[in-house]
Design a protein around this motif. Structure first.
Motif, PDB file in Angstrom:
ATOM      1  N   PRO A 102       0.822  -1.213   0.000  1.00  0.00           N
ATOM      2  CA  PRO A 102       0.000   0.000   0.000  1.00  0.00           C
ATOM      3  C   PRO A 102       0.855   1.262   0.000  1.00  0.00           C
ATOM      4  O   PRO A 102       1.815   1.378   0.764  1.00  0.00           O
ATOM      5  N   ALA A 103       0.505   2.214  -0.858  1.00  0.00           N
ATOM      6  CA  ALA A 103       1.290   3.435  -0.995  1.00  0.00           C
ATOM      7  C   ALA A 103       1.266   4.289   0.264  1.00  0.00           C
ATOM      8  O   ALA A 103       2.193   5.063   0.518  1.00  0.00           O
ATOM      9  N   ASP A 104       0.208   4.131   1.073  1.00  0.00           N
ATOM     10  CA  ASP A 104       0.089   4.959   2.275  1.00  0.00           C
ATOM     11  C   ASP A 104       0.858   4.398   3.468  1.00  0.00           C
ATOM     12  O   ASP A 104       0.827   4.955   4.564  1.00  0.00           O
ATOM     13  N   GLY A 105       1.543   3.263   3.259  1.00  0.00           N
ATOM     14  CA  GLY A 105       2.385   2.716   4.313  1.00  0.00           C
ATOM     15  C   GLY A 105       1.645   1.944   5.382  1.00  0.00           C
ATOM     16  O   GLY A 105       2.234   1.604   6.429  1.00  0.00           O
ATOM     17  N   ARG A 106       0.359   1.640   5.149  1.00  0.00           N
ATOM     18  CA  ARG A 106      -0.394   0.903   6.165  1.00  0.00           C
ATOM     19  C   ARG A 106       0.118  -0.521   6.356  1.00  0.00           C
ATOM     20  O   ARG A 106      -0.145  -1.154   7.372  1.00  0.00           O
ATOM     21  N   SER A 119       3.874  -2.783   5.519  1.00  0.00           N
ATOM     22  CA  SER A 119       5.230  -2.804   4.987  1.00  0.00           C
ATOM     23  C   SER A 119       5.741  -4.238   5.010  1.00  0.00           C
ATOM     24  O   SER A 119       5.081  -5.146   5.544  1.00  0.00           O
ATOM     25  N   TYR A 142      -6.865  -1.935   5.188  1.00  0.00           N
ATOM     26  CA  TYR A 142      -5.714  -1.670   4.338  1.00  0.00           C
ATOM     27  C   TYR A 142      -6.065  -1.133   2.953  1.00  0.00           C
ATOM     28  O   TYR A 142      -5.215  -0.532   2.298  1.00  0.00           O
ATOM     29  N   THR A 143      -7.275  -1.359   2.497  1.00  0.00           N
ATOM     30  CA  THR A 143      -7.676  -0.876   1.177  1.00  0.00           C
ATOM     31  C   THR A 143      -9.193  -0.753   1.117  1.00  0.00           C
ATOM     32  O   THR A 143      -9.909  -1.479   1.818  1.00  0.00           O
ATOM     33  N   ASP A 144      -9.659   0.147   0.271  1.00  0.00           N
ATOM     34  CA  ASP A 144     -11.095   0.290   0.069  1.00  0.00           C
ATOM     35  C   ASP A 144     -11.624  -0.698  -0.962  1.00  0.00           C
ATOM     36  O   ASP A 144     -12.842  -0.843  -1.116  1.00  0.00           O
TER      37      ASP A 144
END
Length: 398
Positions: A41-45, A47, A232-234
């Motif tokens: 995830p690009a938002d770092g939620r 790693s 983690y994602t919509d």
């Protein structure tokens, strides 16, 4: 054949895929890193530190989990390397999903990679393990083995060879159209029907454009428990069914086998549909990604997967039923034929297309409101193979 399944118990919350092709500019390590970076995830939620375990699928680009732990720099995490012919990437995904569903891990990653071009592998020549001699089809190249589907199908169903040739041409033609809309595909140009039919012959009536490419590439998936997915994602992708069938490999010695079906595909599809609660796949599925290693393979698969009645797939192929604007789009990303076929990555690449379609990020090939998808991998050849079928969706079942 039946299994309990893990319907809606796990979900994919991230996927990554490199461009496929002759990647002389990238090593296998580079390809893995690129796919994984897109997957997170690009938002770092999430790693790499949050991933509990990894599954690596590769045929020849690594002999152990070290082929993944080294490039990713992961310290002392479990990495399981799997291989199951052309279903290798799917096998990595299947095992990773089961690990989360079992409760053993919360977050896992499945990665597939292959660097075929550097190996000198041509797609025609390979070494076979020692055997007892009964599996005579193993002495054939892959194009030669799959070329047998064409005359056998014509003979069984009374199809004019010219009509079958037109149907095979349509498979390549539509998949190259789809691939031309895909910036990550190995072959990104439309190909005229006359060019397909006039191409140099490889085996039987199979020409160059009837055969999938030999490619480099990597793809991966990040998998969590379904109840955690929205953290983690919509747009999570929910696993509805996973099935793998390994055949008894009796085709070469069984007089009843006629080279017009893959029994392993029939069994794995039936099992996956039962797990997912699908009764009419042709109507319930929004898209399918299938193993079009050769053009007659896709025609036979339409029947084995229950999309067409026996003896009619060639006609429905010509009618455009499986085009991107048809009643059931098949291989909207270009398939093996156009996207390419780095063995360890192909199964995950198919899931990547489903992921993009469900999240509305498939660009010029975006379908209208896709909800349920199938992926299919086949490893081996007519008469003896392994077959994987998955069903995934954009929402939990109600």
């Amino acid at each position: 054949m039946s299994s309990n399944g893990i319907r809606d118990r796990v979900a994919v919350v991230g996927m990554g895929c490199t461009a496929f092709g002759e990647r002389w500019d990238k090593s296998a390590d580079d390809l893995v890193i690129d796919a994984v970076q897109e997957c997170l995830p690009a938002d770092g939620r999430l790693s790499l530190a949050d991933v509990d375990a990894y599954w690596l699928g590769t045929l020849g680009s690594g002999q152990s989990g070290l082929a993944l732990s080294r490039p990713l720099g992961i310290d002392y995490k479990p990495v399981t390397r799997v291989e199951n012919y052309c279903a290798t990437g799917s096998e990595a995904f299947r095992n990773a999903c089961y690990a989360v569903a079992s409760g053993a891990y919360d977050t896992v990653m499945a990665v597939g990679v292959e660097k075929l071009k550097d190996s000198g592998f041509s797609g025609l020549l390979r070494a076979d393990p020692p055997a007892d001699g009964t599996a005579s089809e193993l002495s054939l190249t892959a194009p030669a083995a799959f070329s047998l589907l064409d005359p056998a199908y014509c003979a069984k169903y009374g199809v004019d060879p010219n009509d079958m040739r037109s149907a095979m041409t349509h498979v390549a033609w539509k998949n190259h159209i789809n691939g031309s809309k895909n910036d990550k595909a190995q072959f990104r140009k439309e190909v005229e029907r006359s060019t397909i039919e006039g191409a140099p012959k490889v085996a039987g009536r199979l020409g160059v454009f009837d055969c999938s490419g030999v490619s480099d590439g990597a793809a991966c998936a990040l998998i969590v428990r379904a109840e955690d997915a929205l953290n983690y994602t919509d747009t999570p992708m929910y696993v509805k069914g996973l099935s793998l069938a390994a055949g008894p490999m009796r085709g070469a010695v069984d007089p009843a086998y006629d080279f017009t079906t893959f029994p392993e595909v029939v069994h794995s599809a039936r099992d996956a549909y039962a797990q997912a609660g699908i009764e009419d796949p042709r109507r319930e599925l929004s898209l399918a990604e299938v193993h079009d290693c050769f053009t007659p393979t896709e025609i036979v698969l339409m029947e084995d997967l229950g999309f067409s009645d026996r003896g009619l797939a060639w006609k429905e192929m010509l009618a455009g039923d499986f085009d991107s604007d048809g009643s059931l789009p098949v291989n909207p990303d270009g398939g093996l034929k156009s996207f390419g076929h780095p063995v360890g990555a192909s199964g995950l690449r198919m899931l990547y297309e489903c992921w993009l379609q469900f999240s509305g990020r498939a660009g010029r090939r975006q379908l209208d409101d896709p909800r349920l998808a199938l992926t299919h991998n086949l490893g081996g050849r007519p008469g003896g193979c392994v077959s994987f079928v998955s069903v995934v969706g954009n929402a939990p079942s109600r």
